[in-house]
Design a protein around this motif. Structure first.
Motif, PDB file in Angstrom:
ATOM      1  N   LEU A 197       0.842  -1.196   0.000  1.00  0.00           N
ATOM      2  CA  LEU A 197       0.000   0.000   0.000  1.00  0.00           C
ATOM      3  C   LEU A 197       0.876   1.245   0.000  1.00  0.00           C
ATOM      4  N   ASP A 198       0.597   2.144  -0.929  1.00  0.00           N
ATOM      5  CA  ASP A 198       1.397   3.361  -1.070  1.00  0.00           C
ATOM      6  C   ASP A 198       0.866   4.435  -0.117  1.00  0.00           C
ATOM      7  N   ASP A 199       1.541   4.636   0.990  1.00  0.00           N
ATOM      8  CA  ASP A 199       1.094   5.589   2.006  1.00  0.00           C
ATOM      9  C   ASP A 199       2.308   6.326   2.556  1.00  0.00           C
ATOM     10  N   LEU A 200       2.457   7.593   2.158  1.00  0.00           N
ATOM     11  CA  LEU A 200       3.625   8.361   2.571  1.00  0.00           C
ATOM     12  C   LEU A 200       3.607   8.693   4.059  1.00  0.00           C
ATOM     13  N   ALA A 201       2.473   8.458   4.731  1.00  0.00           N
ATOM     14  CA  ALA A 201       2.408   8.709   6.172  1.00  0.00           C
ATOM     15  C   ALA A 201       3.093   7.613   6.976  1.00  0.00           C
ATOM     16  N   GLU A 202       3.368   6.465   6.327  1.00  0.00           N
ATOM     17  CA  GLU A 202       4.058   5.383   7.016  1.00  0.00           C
ATOM     18  C   GLU A 202       5.496   5.797   7.337  1.00  0.00           C
ATOM     19  N   ARG A 206       8.187   8.796   3.476  1.00  0.00           N
ATOM     20  CA  ARG A 206       8.353  10.138   2.911  1.00  0.00           C
ATOM     21  C   ARG A 206       9.779  10.340   2.410  1.00  0.00           C
ATOM     22  N   GLN A 207      10.762   9.991   3.242  1.00  0.00           N
ATOM     23  CA  GLN A 207      12.154  10.178   2.833  1.00  0.00           C
ATOM     24  C   GLN A 207      12.513   9.234   1.697  1.00  0.00           C
ATOM     25  N   THR A 208      11.967   8.022   1.712  1.00  0.00           N
ATOM     26  CA  THR A 208      12.214   7.079   0.618  1.00  0.00           C
ATOM     27  C   THR A 208      11.701   7.644  -0.699  1.00  0.00           C
ATOM     28  N   PHE A 209      10.512   8.243  -0.656  1.00  0.00           N
ATOM     29  CA  PHE A 209       9.920   8.867  -1.842  1.00  0.00           C
ATOM     30  C   PHE A 209      10.799  10.005  -2.345  1.00  0.00           C
ATOM     31  N   VAL A 210      11.211  10.886  -1.444  1.00  0.00           N
ATOM     32  CA  VAL A 210      12.033  12.041  -1.818  1.00  0.00           C
ATOM     33  C   VAL A 210      13.344  11.599  -2.461  1.00  0.00           C
ATOM     34  N   THR A 211      13.983  10.604  -1.858  1.00  0.00           N
ATOM     35  CA  THR A 211      15.248  10.109  -2.409  1.00  0.00           C
ATOM     36  C   THR A 211      15.052   9.537  -3.810  1.00  0.00           C
ATOM     37  N   ALA A 212      13.979   8.808  -4.006  1.00  0.00           N
ATOM     38  CA  ALA A 212      13.709   8.213  -5.315  1.00  0.00           C
ATOM     39  C   ALA A 212      13.437   9.291  -6.366  1.00  0.00           C
ATOM     40  N   VAL A 213      12.709  10.345  -5.983  1.00  0.00           N
ATOM     41  CA  VAL A 213      12.465  11.460  -6.908  1.00  0.00           C
ATOM     42  C   VAL A 213      13.791  12.073  -7.337  1.00  0.00           C
ATOM     43  N   ASP A 244       3.691  -5.285   6.307  1.00  0.00           N
ATOM     44  CA  ASP A 244       3.074  -4.246   5.478  1.00  0.00           C
ATOM     45  C   ASP A 244       3.973  -3.022   5.343  1.00  0.00           C
ATOM     46  N   ALA A 245       4.746  -2.719   6.379  1.00  0.00           N
ATOM     47  CA  ALA A 245       5.632  -1.561   6.332  1.00  0.00           C
ATOM     48  C   ALA A 245       6.688  -1.715   5.244  1.00  0.00           C
ATOM     49  N   ARG A 246       7.099  -2.950   4.991  1.00  0.00           N
ATOM     50  CA  ARG A 246       8.079  -3.230   3.942  1.00  0.00           C
ATOM     51  C   ARG A 246       7.483  -2.903   2.577  1.00  0.00           C
ATOM     52  N   GLY A 247       6.278  -3.399   2.328  1.00  0.00           N
ATOM     53  CA  GLY A 247       5.613  -3.123   1.056  1.00  0.00           C
ATOM     54  C   GLY A 247       5.343  -1.646   0.858  1.00  0.00           C
ATOM     55  N   ALA A 248       4.993  -0.923   1.928  1.00  0.00           N
ATOM     56  CA  ALA A 248       4.744   0.514   1.845  1.00  0.00           C
ATOM     57  C   ALA A 248       6.016   1.272   1.485  1.00  0.00           C
ATOM     58  N   ARG A 249       7.149   0.861   2.073  1.00  0.00           N
ATOM     59  CA  ARG A 249       8.424   1.512   1.788  1.00  0.00           C
ATOM     60  C   ARG A 249       8.799   1.337   0.307  1.00  0.00           C
ATOM     61  N   LEU A 250       8.602   0.139  -0.209  1.00  0.00           N
ATOM     62  CA  LEU A 250       8.934  -0.116  -1.611  1.00  0.00           C
ATOM     63  C   LEU A 250       7.948   0.588  -2.540  1.00  0.00           C
ATOM     64  N   LEU A 254       8.841   3.212  -5.556  1.00  0.00           N
ATOM     65  CA  LEU A 254       8.329   3.095  -6.920  1.00  0.00           C
ATOM     66  C   LEU A 254       7.622   4.385  -7.339  1.00  0.00           C
ATOM     67  N   SER A 255       6.805   4.928  -6.460  1.00  0.00           N
ATOM     68  CA  SER A 255       6.109   6.176  -6.764  1.00  0.00           C
ATOM     69  C   SER A 255       7.097   7.298  -7.031  1.00  0.00           C
TER      70      SER A 255
END
Length: 326
Positions: A197-202, A206-213, A244-250, A254-255
């Motif tokens: 589940l894609d949830d940046l509140a997990e 948030r930092q994982t998303f920023v780094t990927a961007v 679930d936290a693992r899947g959210a981080r990945l 991806l996002s």
């Protein structure tokens, strides 16, 4: 309070591929009620549209008289109710009504108008073949409050749009399949075994998303290997959380990768550092605002529903003016 039928001035409709949204408005443009339906273009033949519309808004209609119904989106596509041919850019946002068409209807209470989309042909100034239907009306919503609006606008979604506006006109735009690409990768590729589940509140997302961007924007050519790296990371990285936290981080990674790829595609526009107007749902605009912030770009956010209704208000006013003039 009087029933809707006695206060109804006109109806605004956004008819997409998968569903429709409708708003009952007073003559002054105040929203009285909302309705939704899952009868989108993909489930309808041309002969089905009137019945689908009446199912959604029939309870609002008075027993007598004709009610204007202004429709944007896929109902005006070639496979829709009746084709409202694309207007070529550059096109003024207050001029969309010039390409409107009226389908044949049987119910005497309906006065239906379908608005056109916009198209762009390849040329020697950097424009490439592209089309939009529905988003142009959201862009027109800006012109209600800012008739001479200029700047860069992003409309996040399944097929994200980036449009350049100049003095109240769309001069060029580009479409990115970012949302669809994310869904295909998360649900139909080997990554489906890793993405949650894609949830940046997990925590950590948030930092994982920023780094990927950042990674994807700086070197978009490496996207392919980074995508497979998500699967390898799931299999090998003991630092990732479990469950679930693992899947959210990945999912966050991806996002960030696919949105970063999109931002790399508009890097020339973003290089000037000008603010970007975001039009869409709160969740998507928040995500894109974070991605832009990562690159040092400010973004203002406008609710997508409000922009759609405002754009239809603008078209309705123009059509009424044309009717009075004739």
């Amino acid at each position: 309070m009087l029933p809707i039928a006695e206060r109804l001035g006109w109806v605004a409709v956004d008819w997409g591929s998968s569903n429709l949204r409708a708003w009952a408005l007073t003559k002054e443009g105040r929203v009285l009620a909302r309705a939704t339906s899952d009868r989108g273009m993909l489930s309808l033949a041309p002969a089905d549209y009137e019945a689908a519309l009446l199912t959604a808004i029939g309870d609002w209609l008075p027993a007598n008289g004709r009610i204007a119904v202004r429709v944007c989106g896929m109902a005006g596509a070639r496979q829709g109710w009746r084709e409202a041919a694309y207007l070529p850019v550059p096109t003024r946002l207050d001029g969309l009504a010039s390409g409107a068409v009226g389908p044949t209807v049987e119910d005497p209470r309906l006065d239906v108008t379908l608005l056109p989309g916009l198209c762009q042909r390849s040329d020697d100034v950097g424009r490439r073949f592209d089309v939009m239907r529905g988003e142009e009306t959201q862009l027109a919503g800006l012109a209600v409050h800012e008739p001479t609006v200029s700047g860069l606008v992003c409309l996040p979604g399944t097929h994200a749009k980036w449009a350049r506006l100049e003095d109240g006109a769309v001069t060029r735009f580009a479409t990115f399949l970012t949302g669809e690409l994310y869904r295909l990768l998360a649900e139909r590729s080997v990554l489906k075994h890793s993405i949650g589940l894609d949830d940046l509140a997990e925590p950590g997302c948030r930092q994982t998303f920023v780094t990927a961007v950042q990674e994807s924007t700086e070197s978009p050519e490496a996207l392919g290997t980074r995508l497979f790296g998500l699967r390898a990371q799931d299999l090998l990285d003991s630092d990732l959380p479990a469950g679930d936290a693992r899947g959210a981080r990945l999912a966050a990674r991806l996002s960030g990768l696919v949105i970063g790829l999109e931002l790399a595609g508009v890097r020339t526009d973003l290089a000037h550092g000008e603010p970007v107007t975001l039009i869409g749902t709160e969740s998507l605009c928040t995500r894109y605002a974070l991605a832009l912030e990562t690159l040092g770009i400010d973004g203002r956010r406008i609710d997508g529903e409000a922009a759609t209704v405002d754009g239809l208000r603008l078209a309705h006013a123009a059509l009424n003016h044309e009717h009075l003039a004739t």
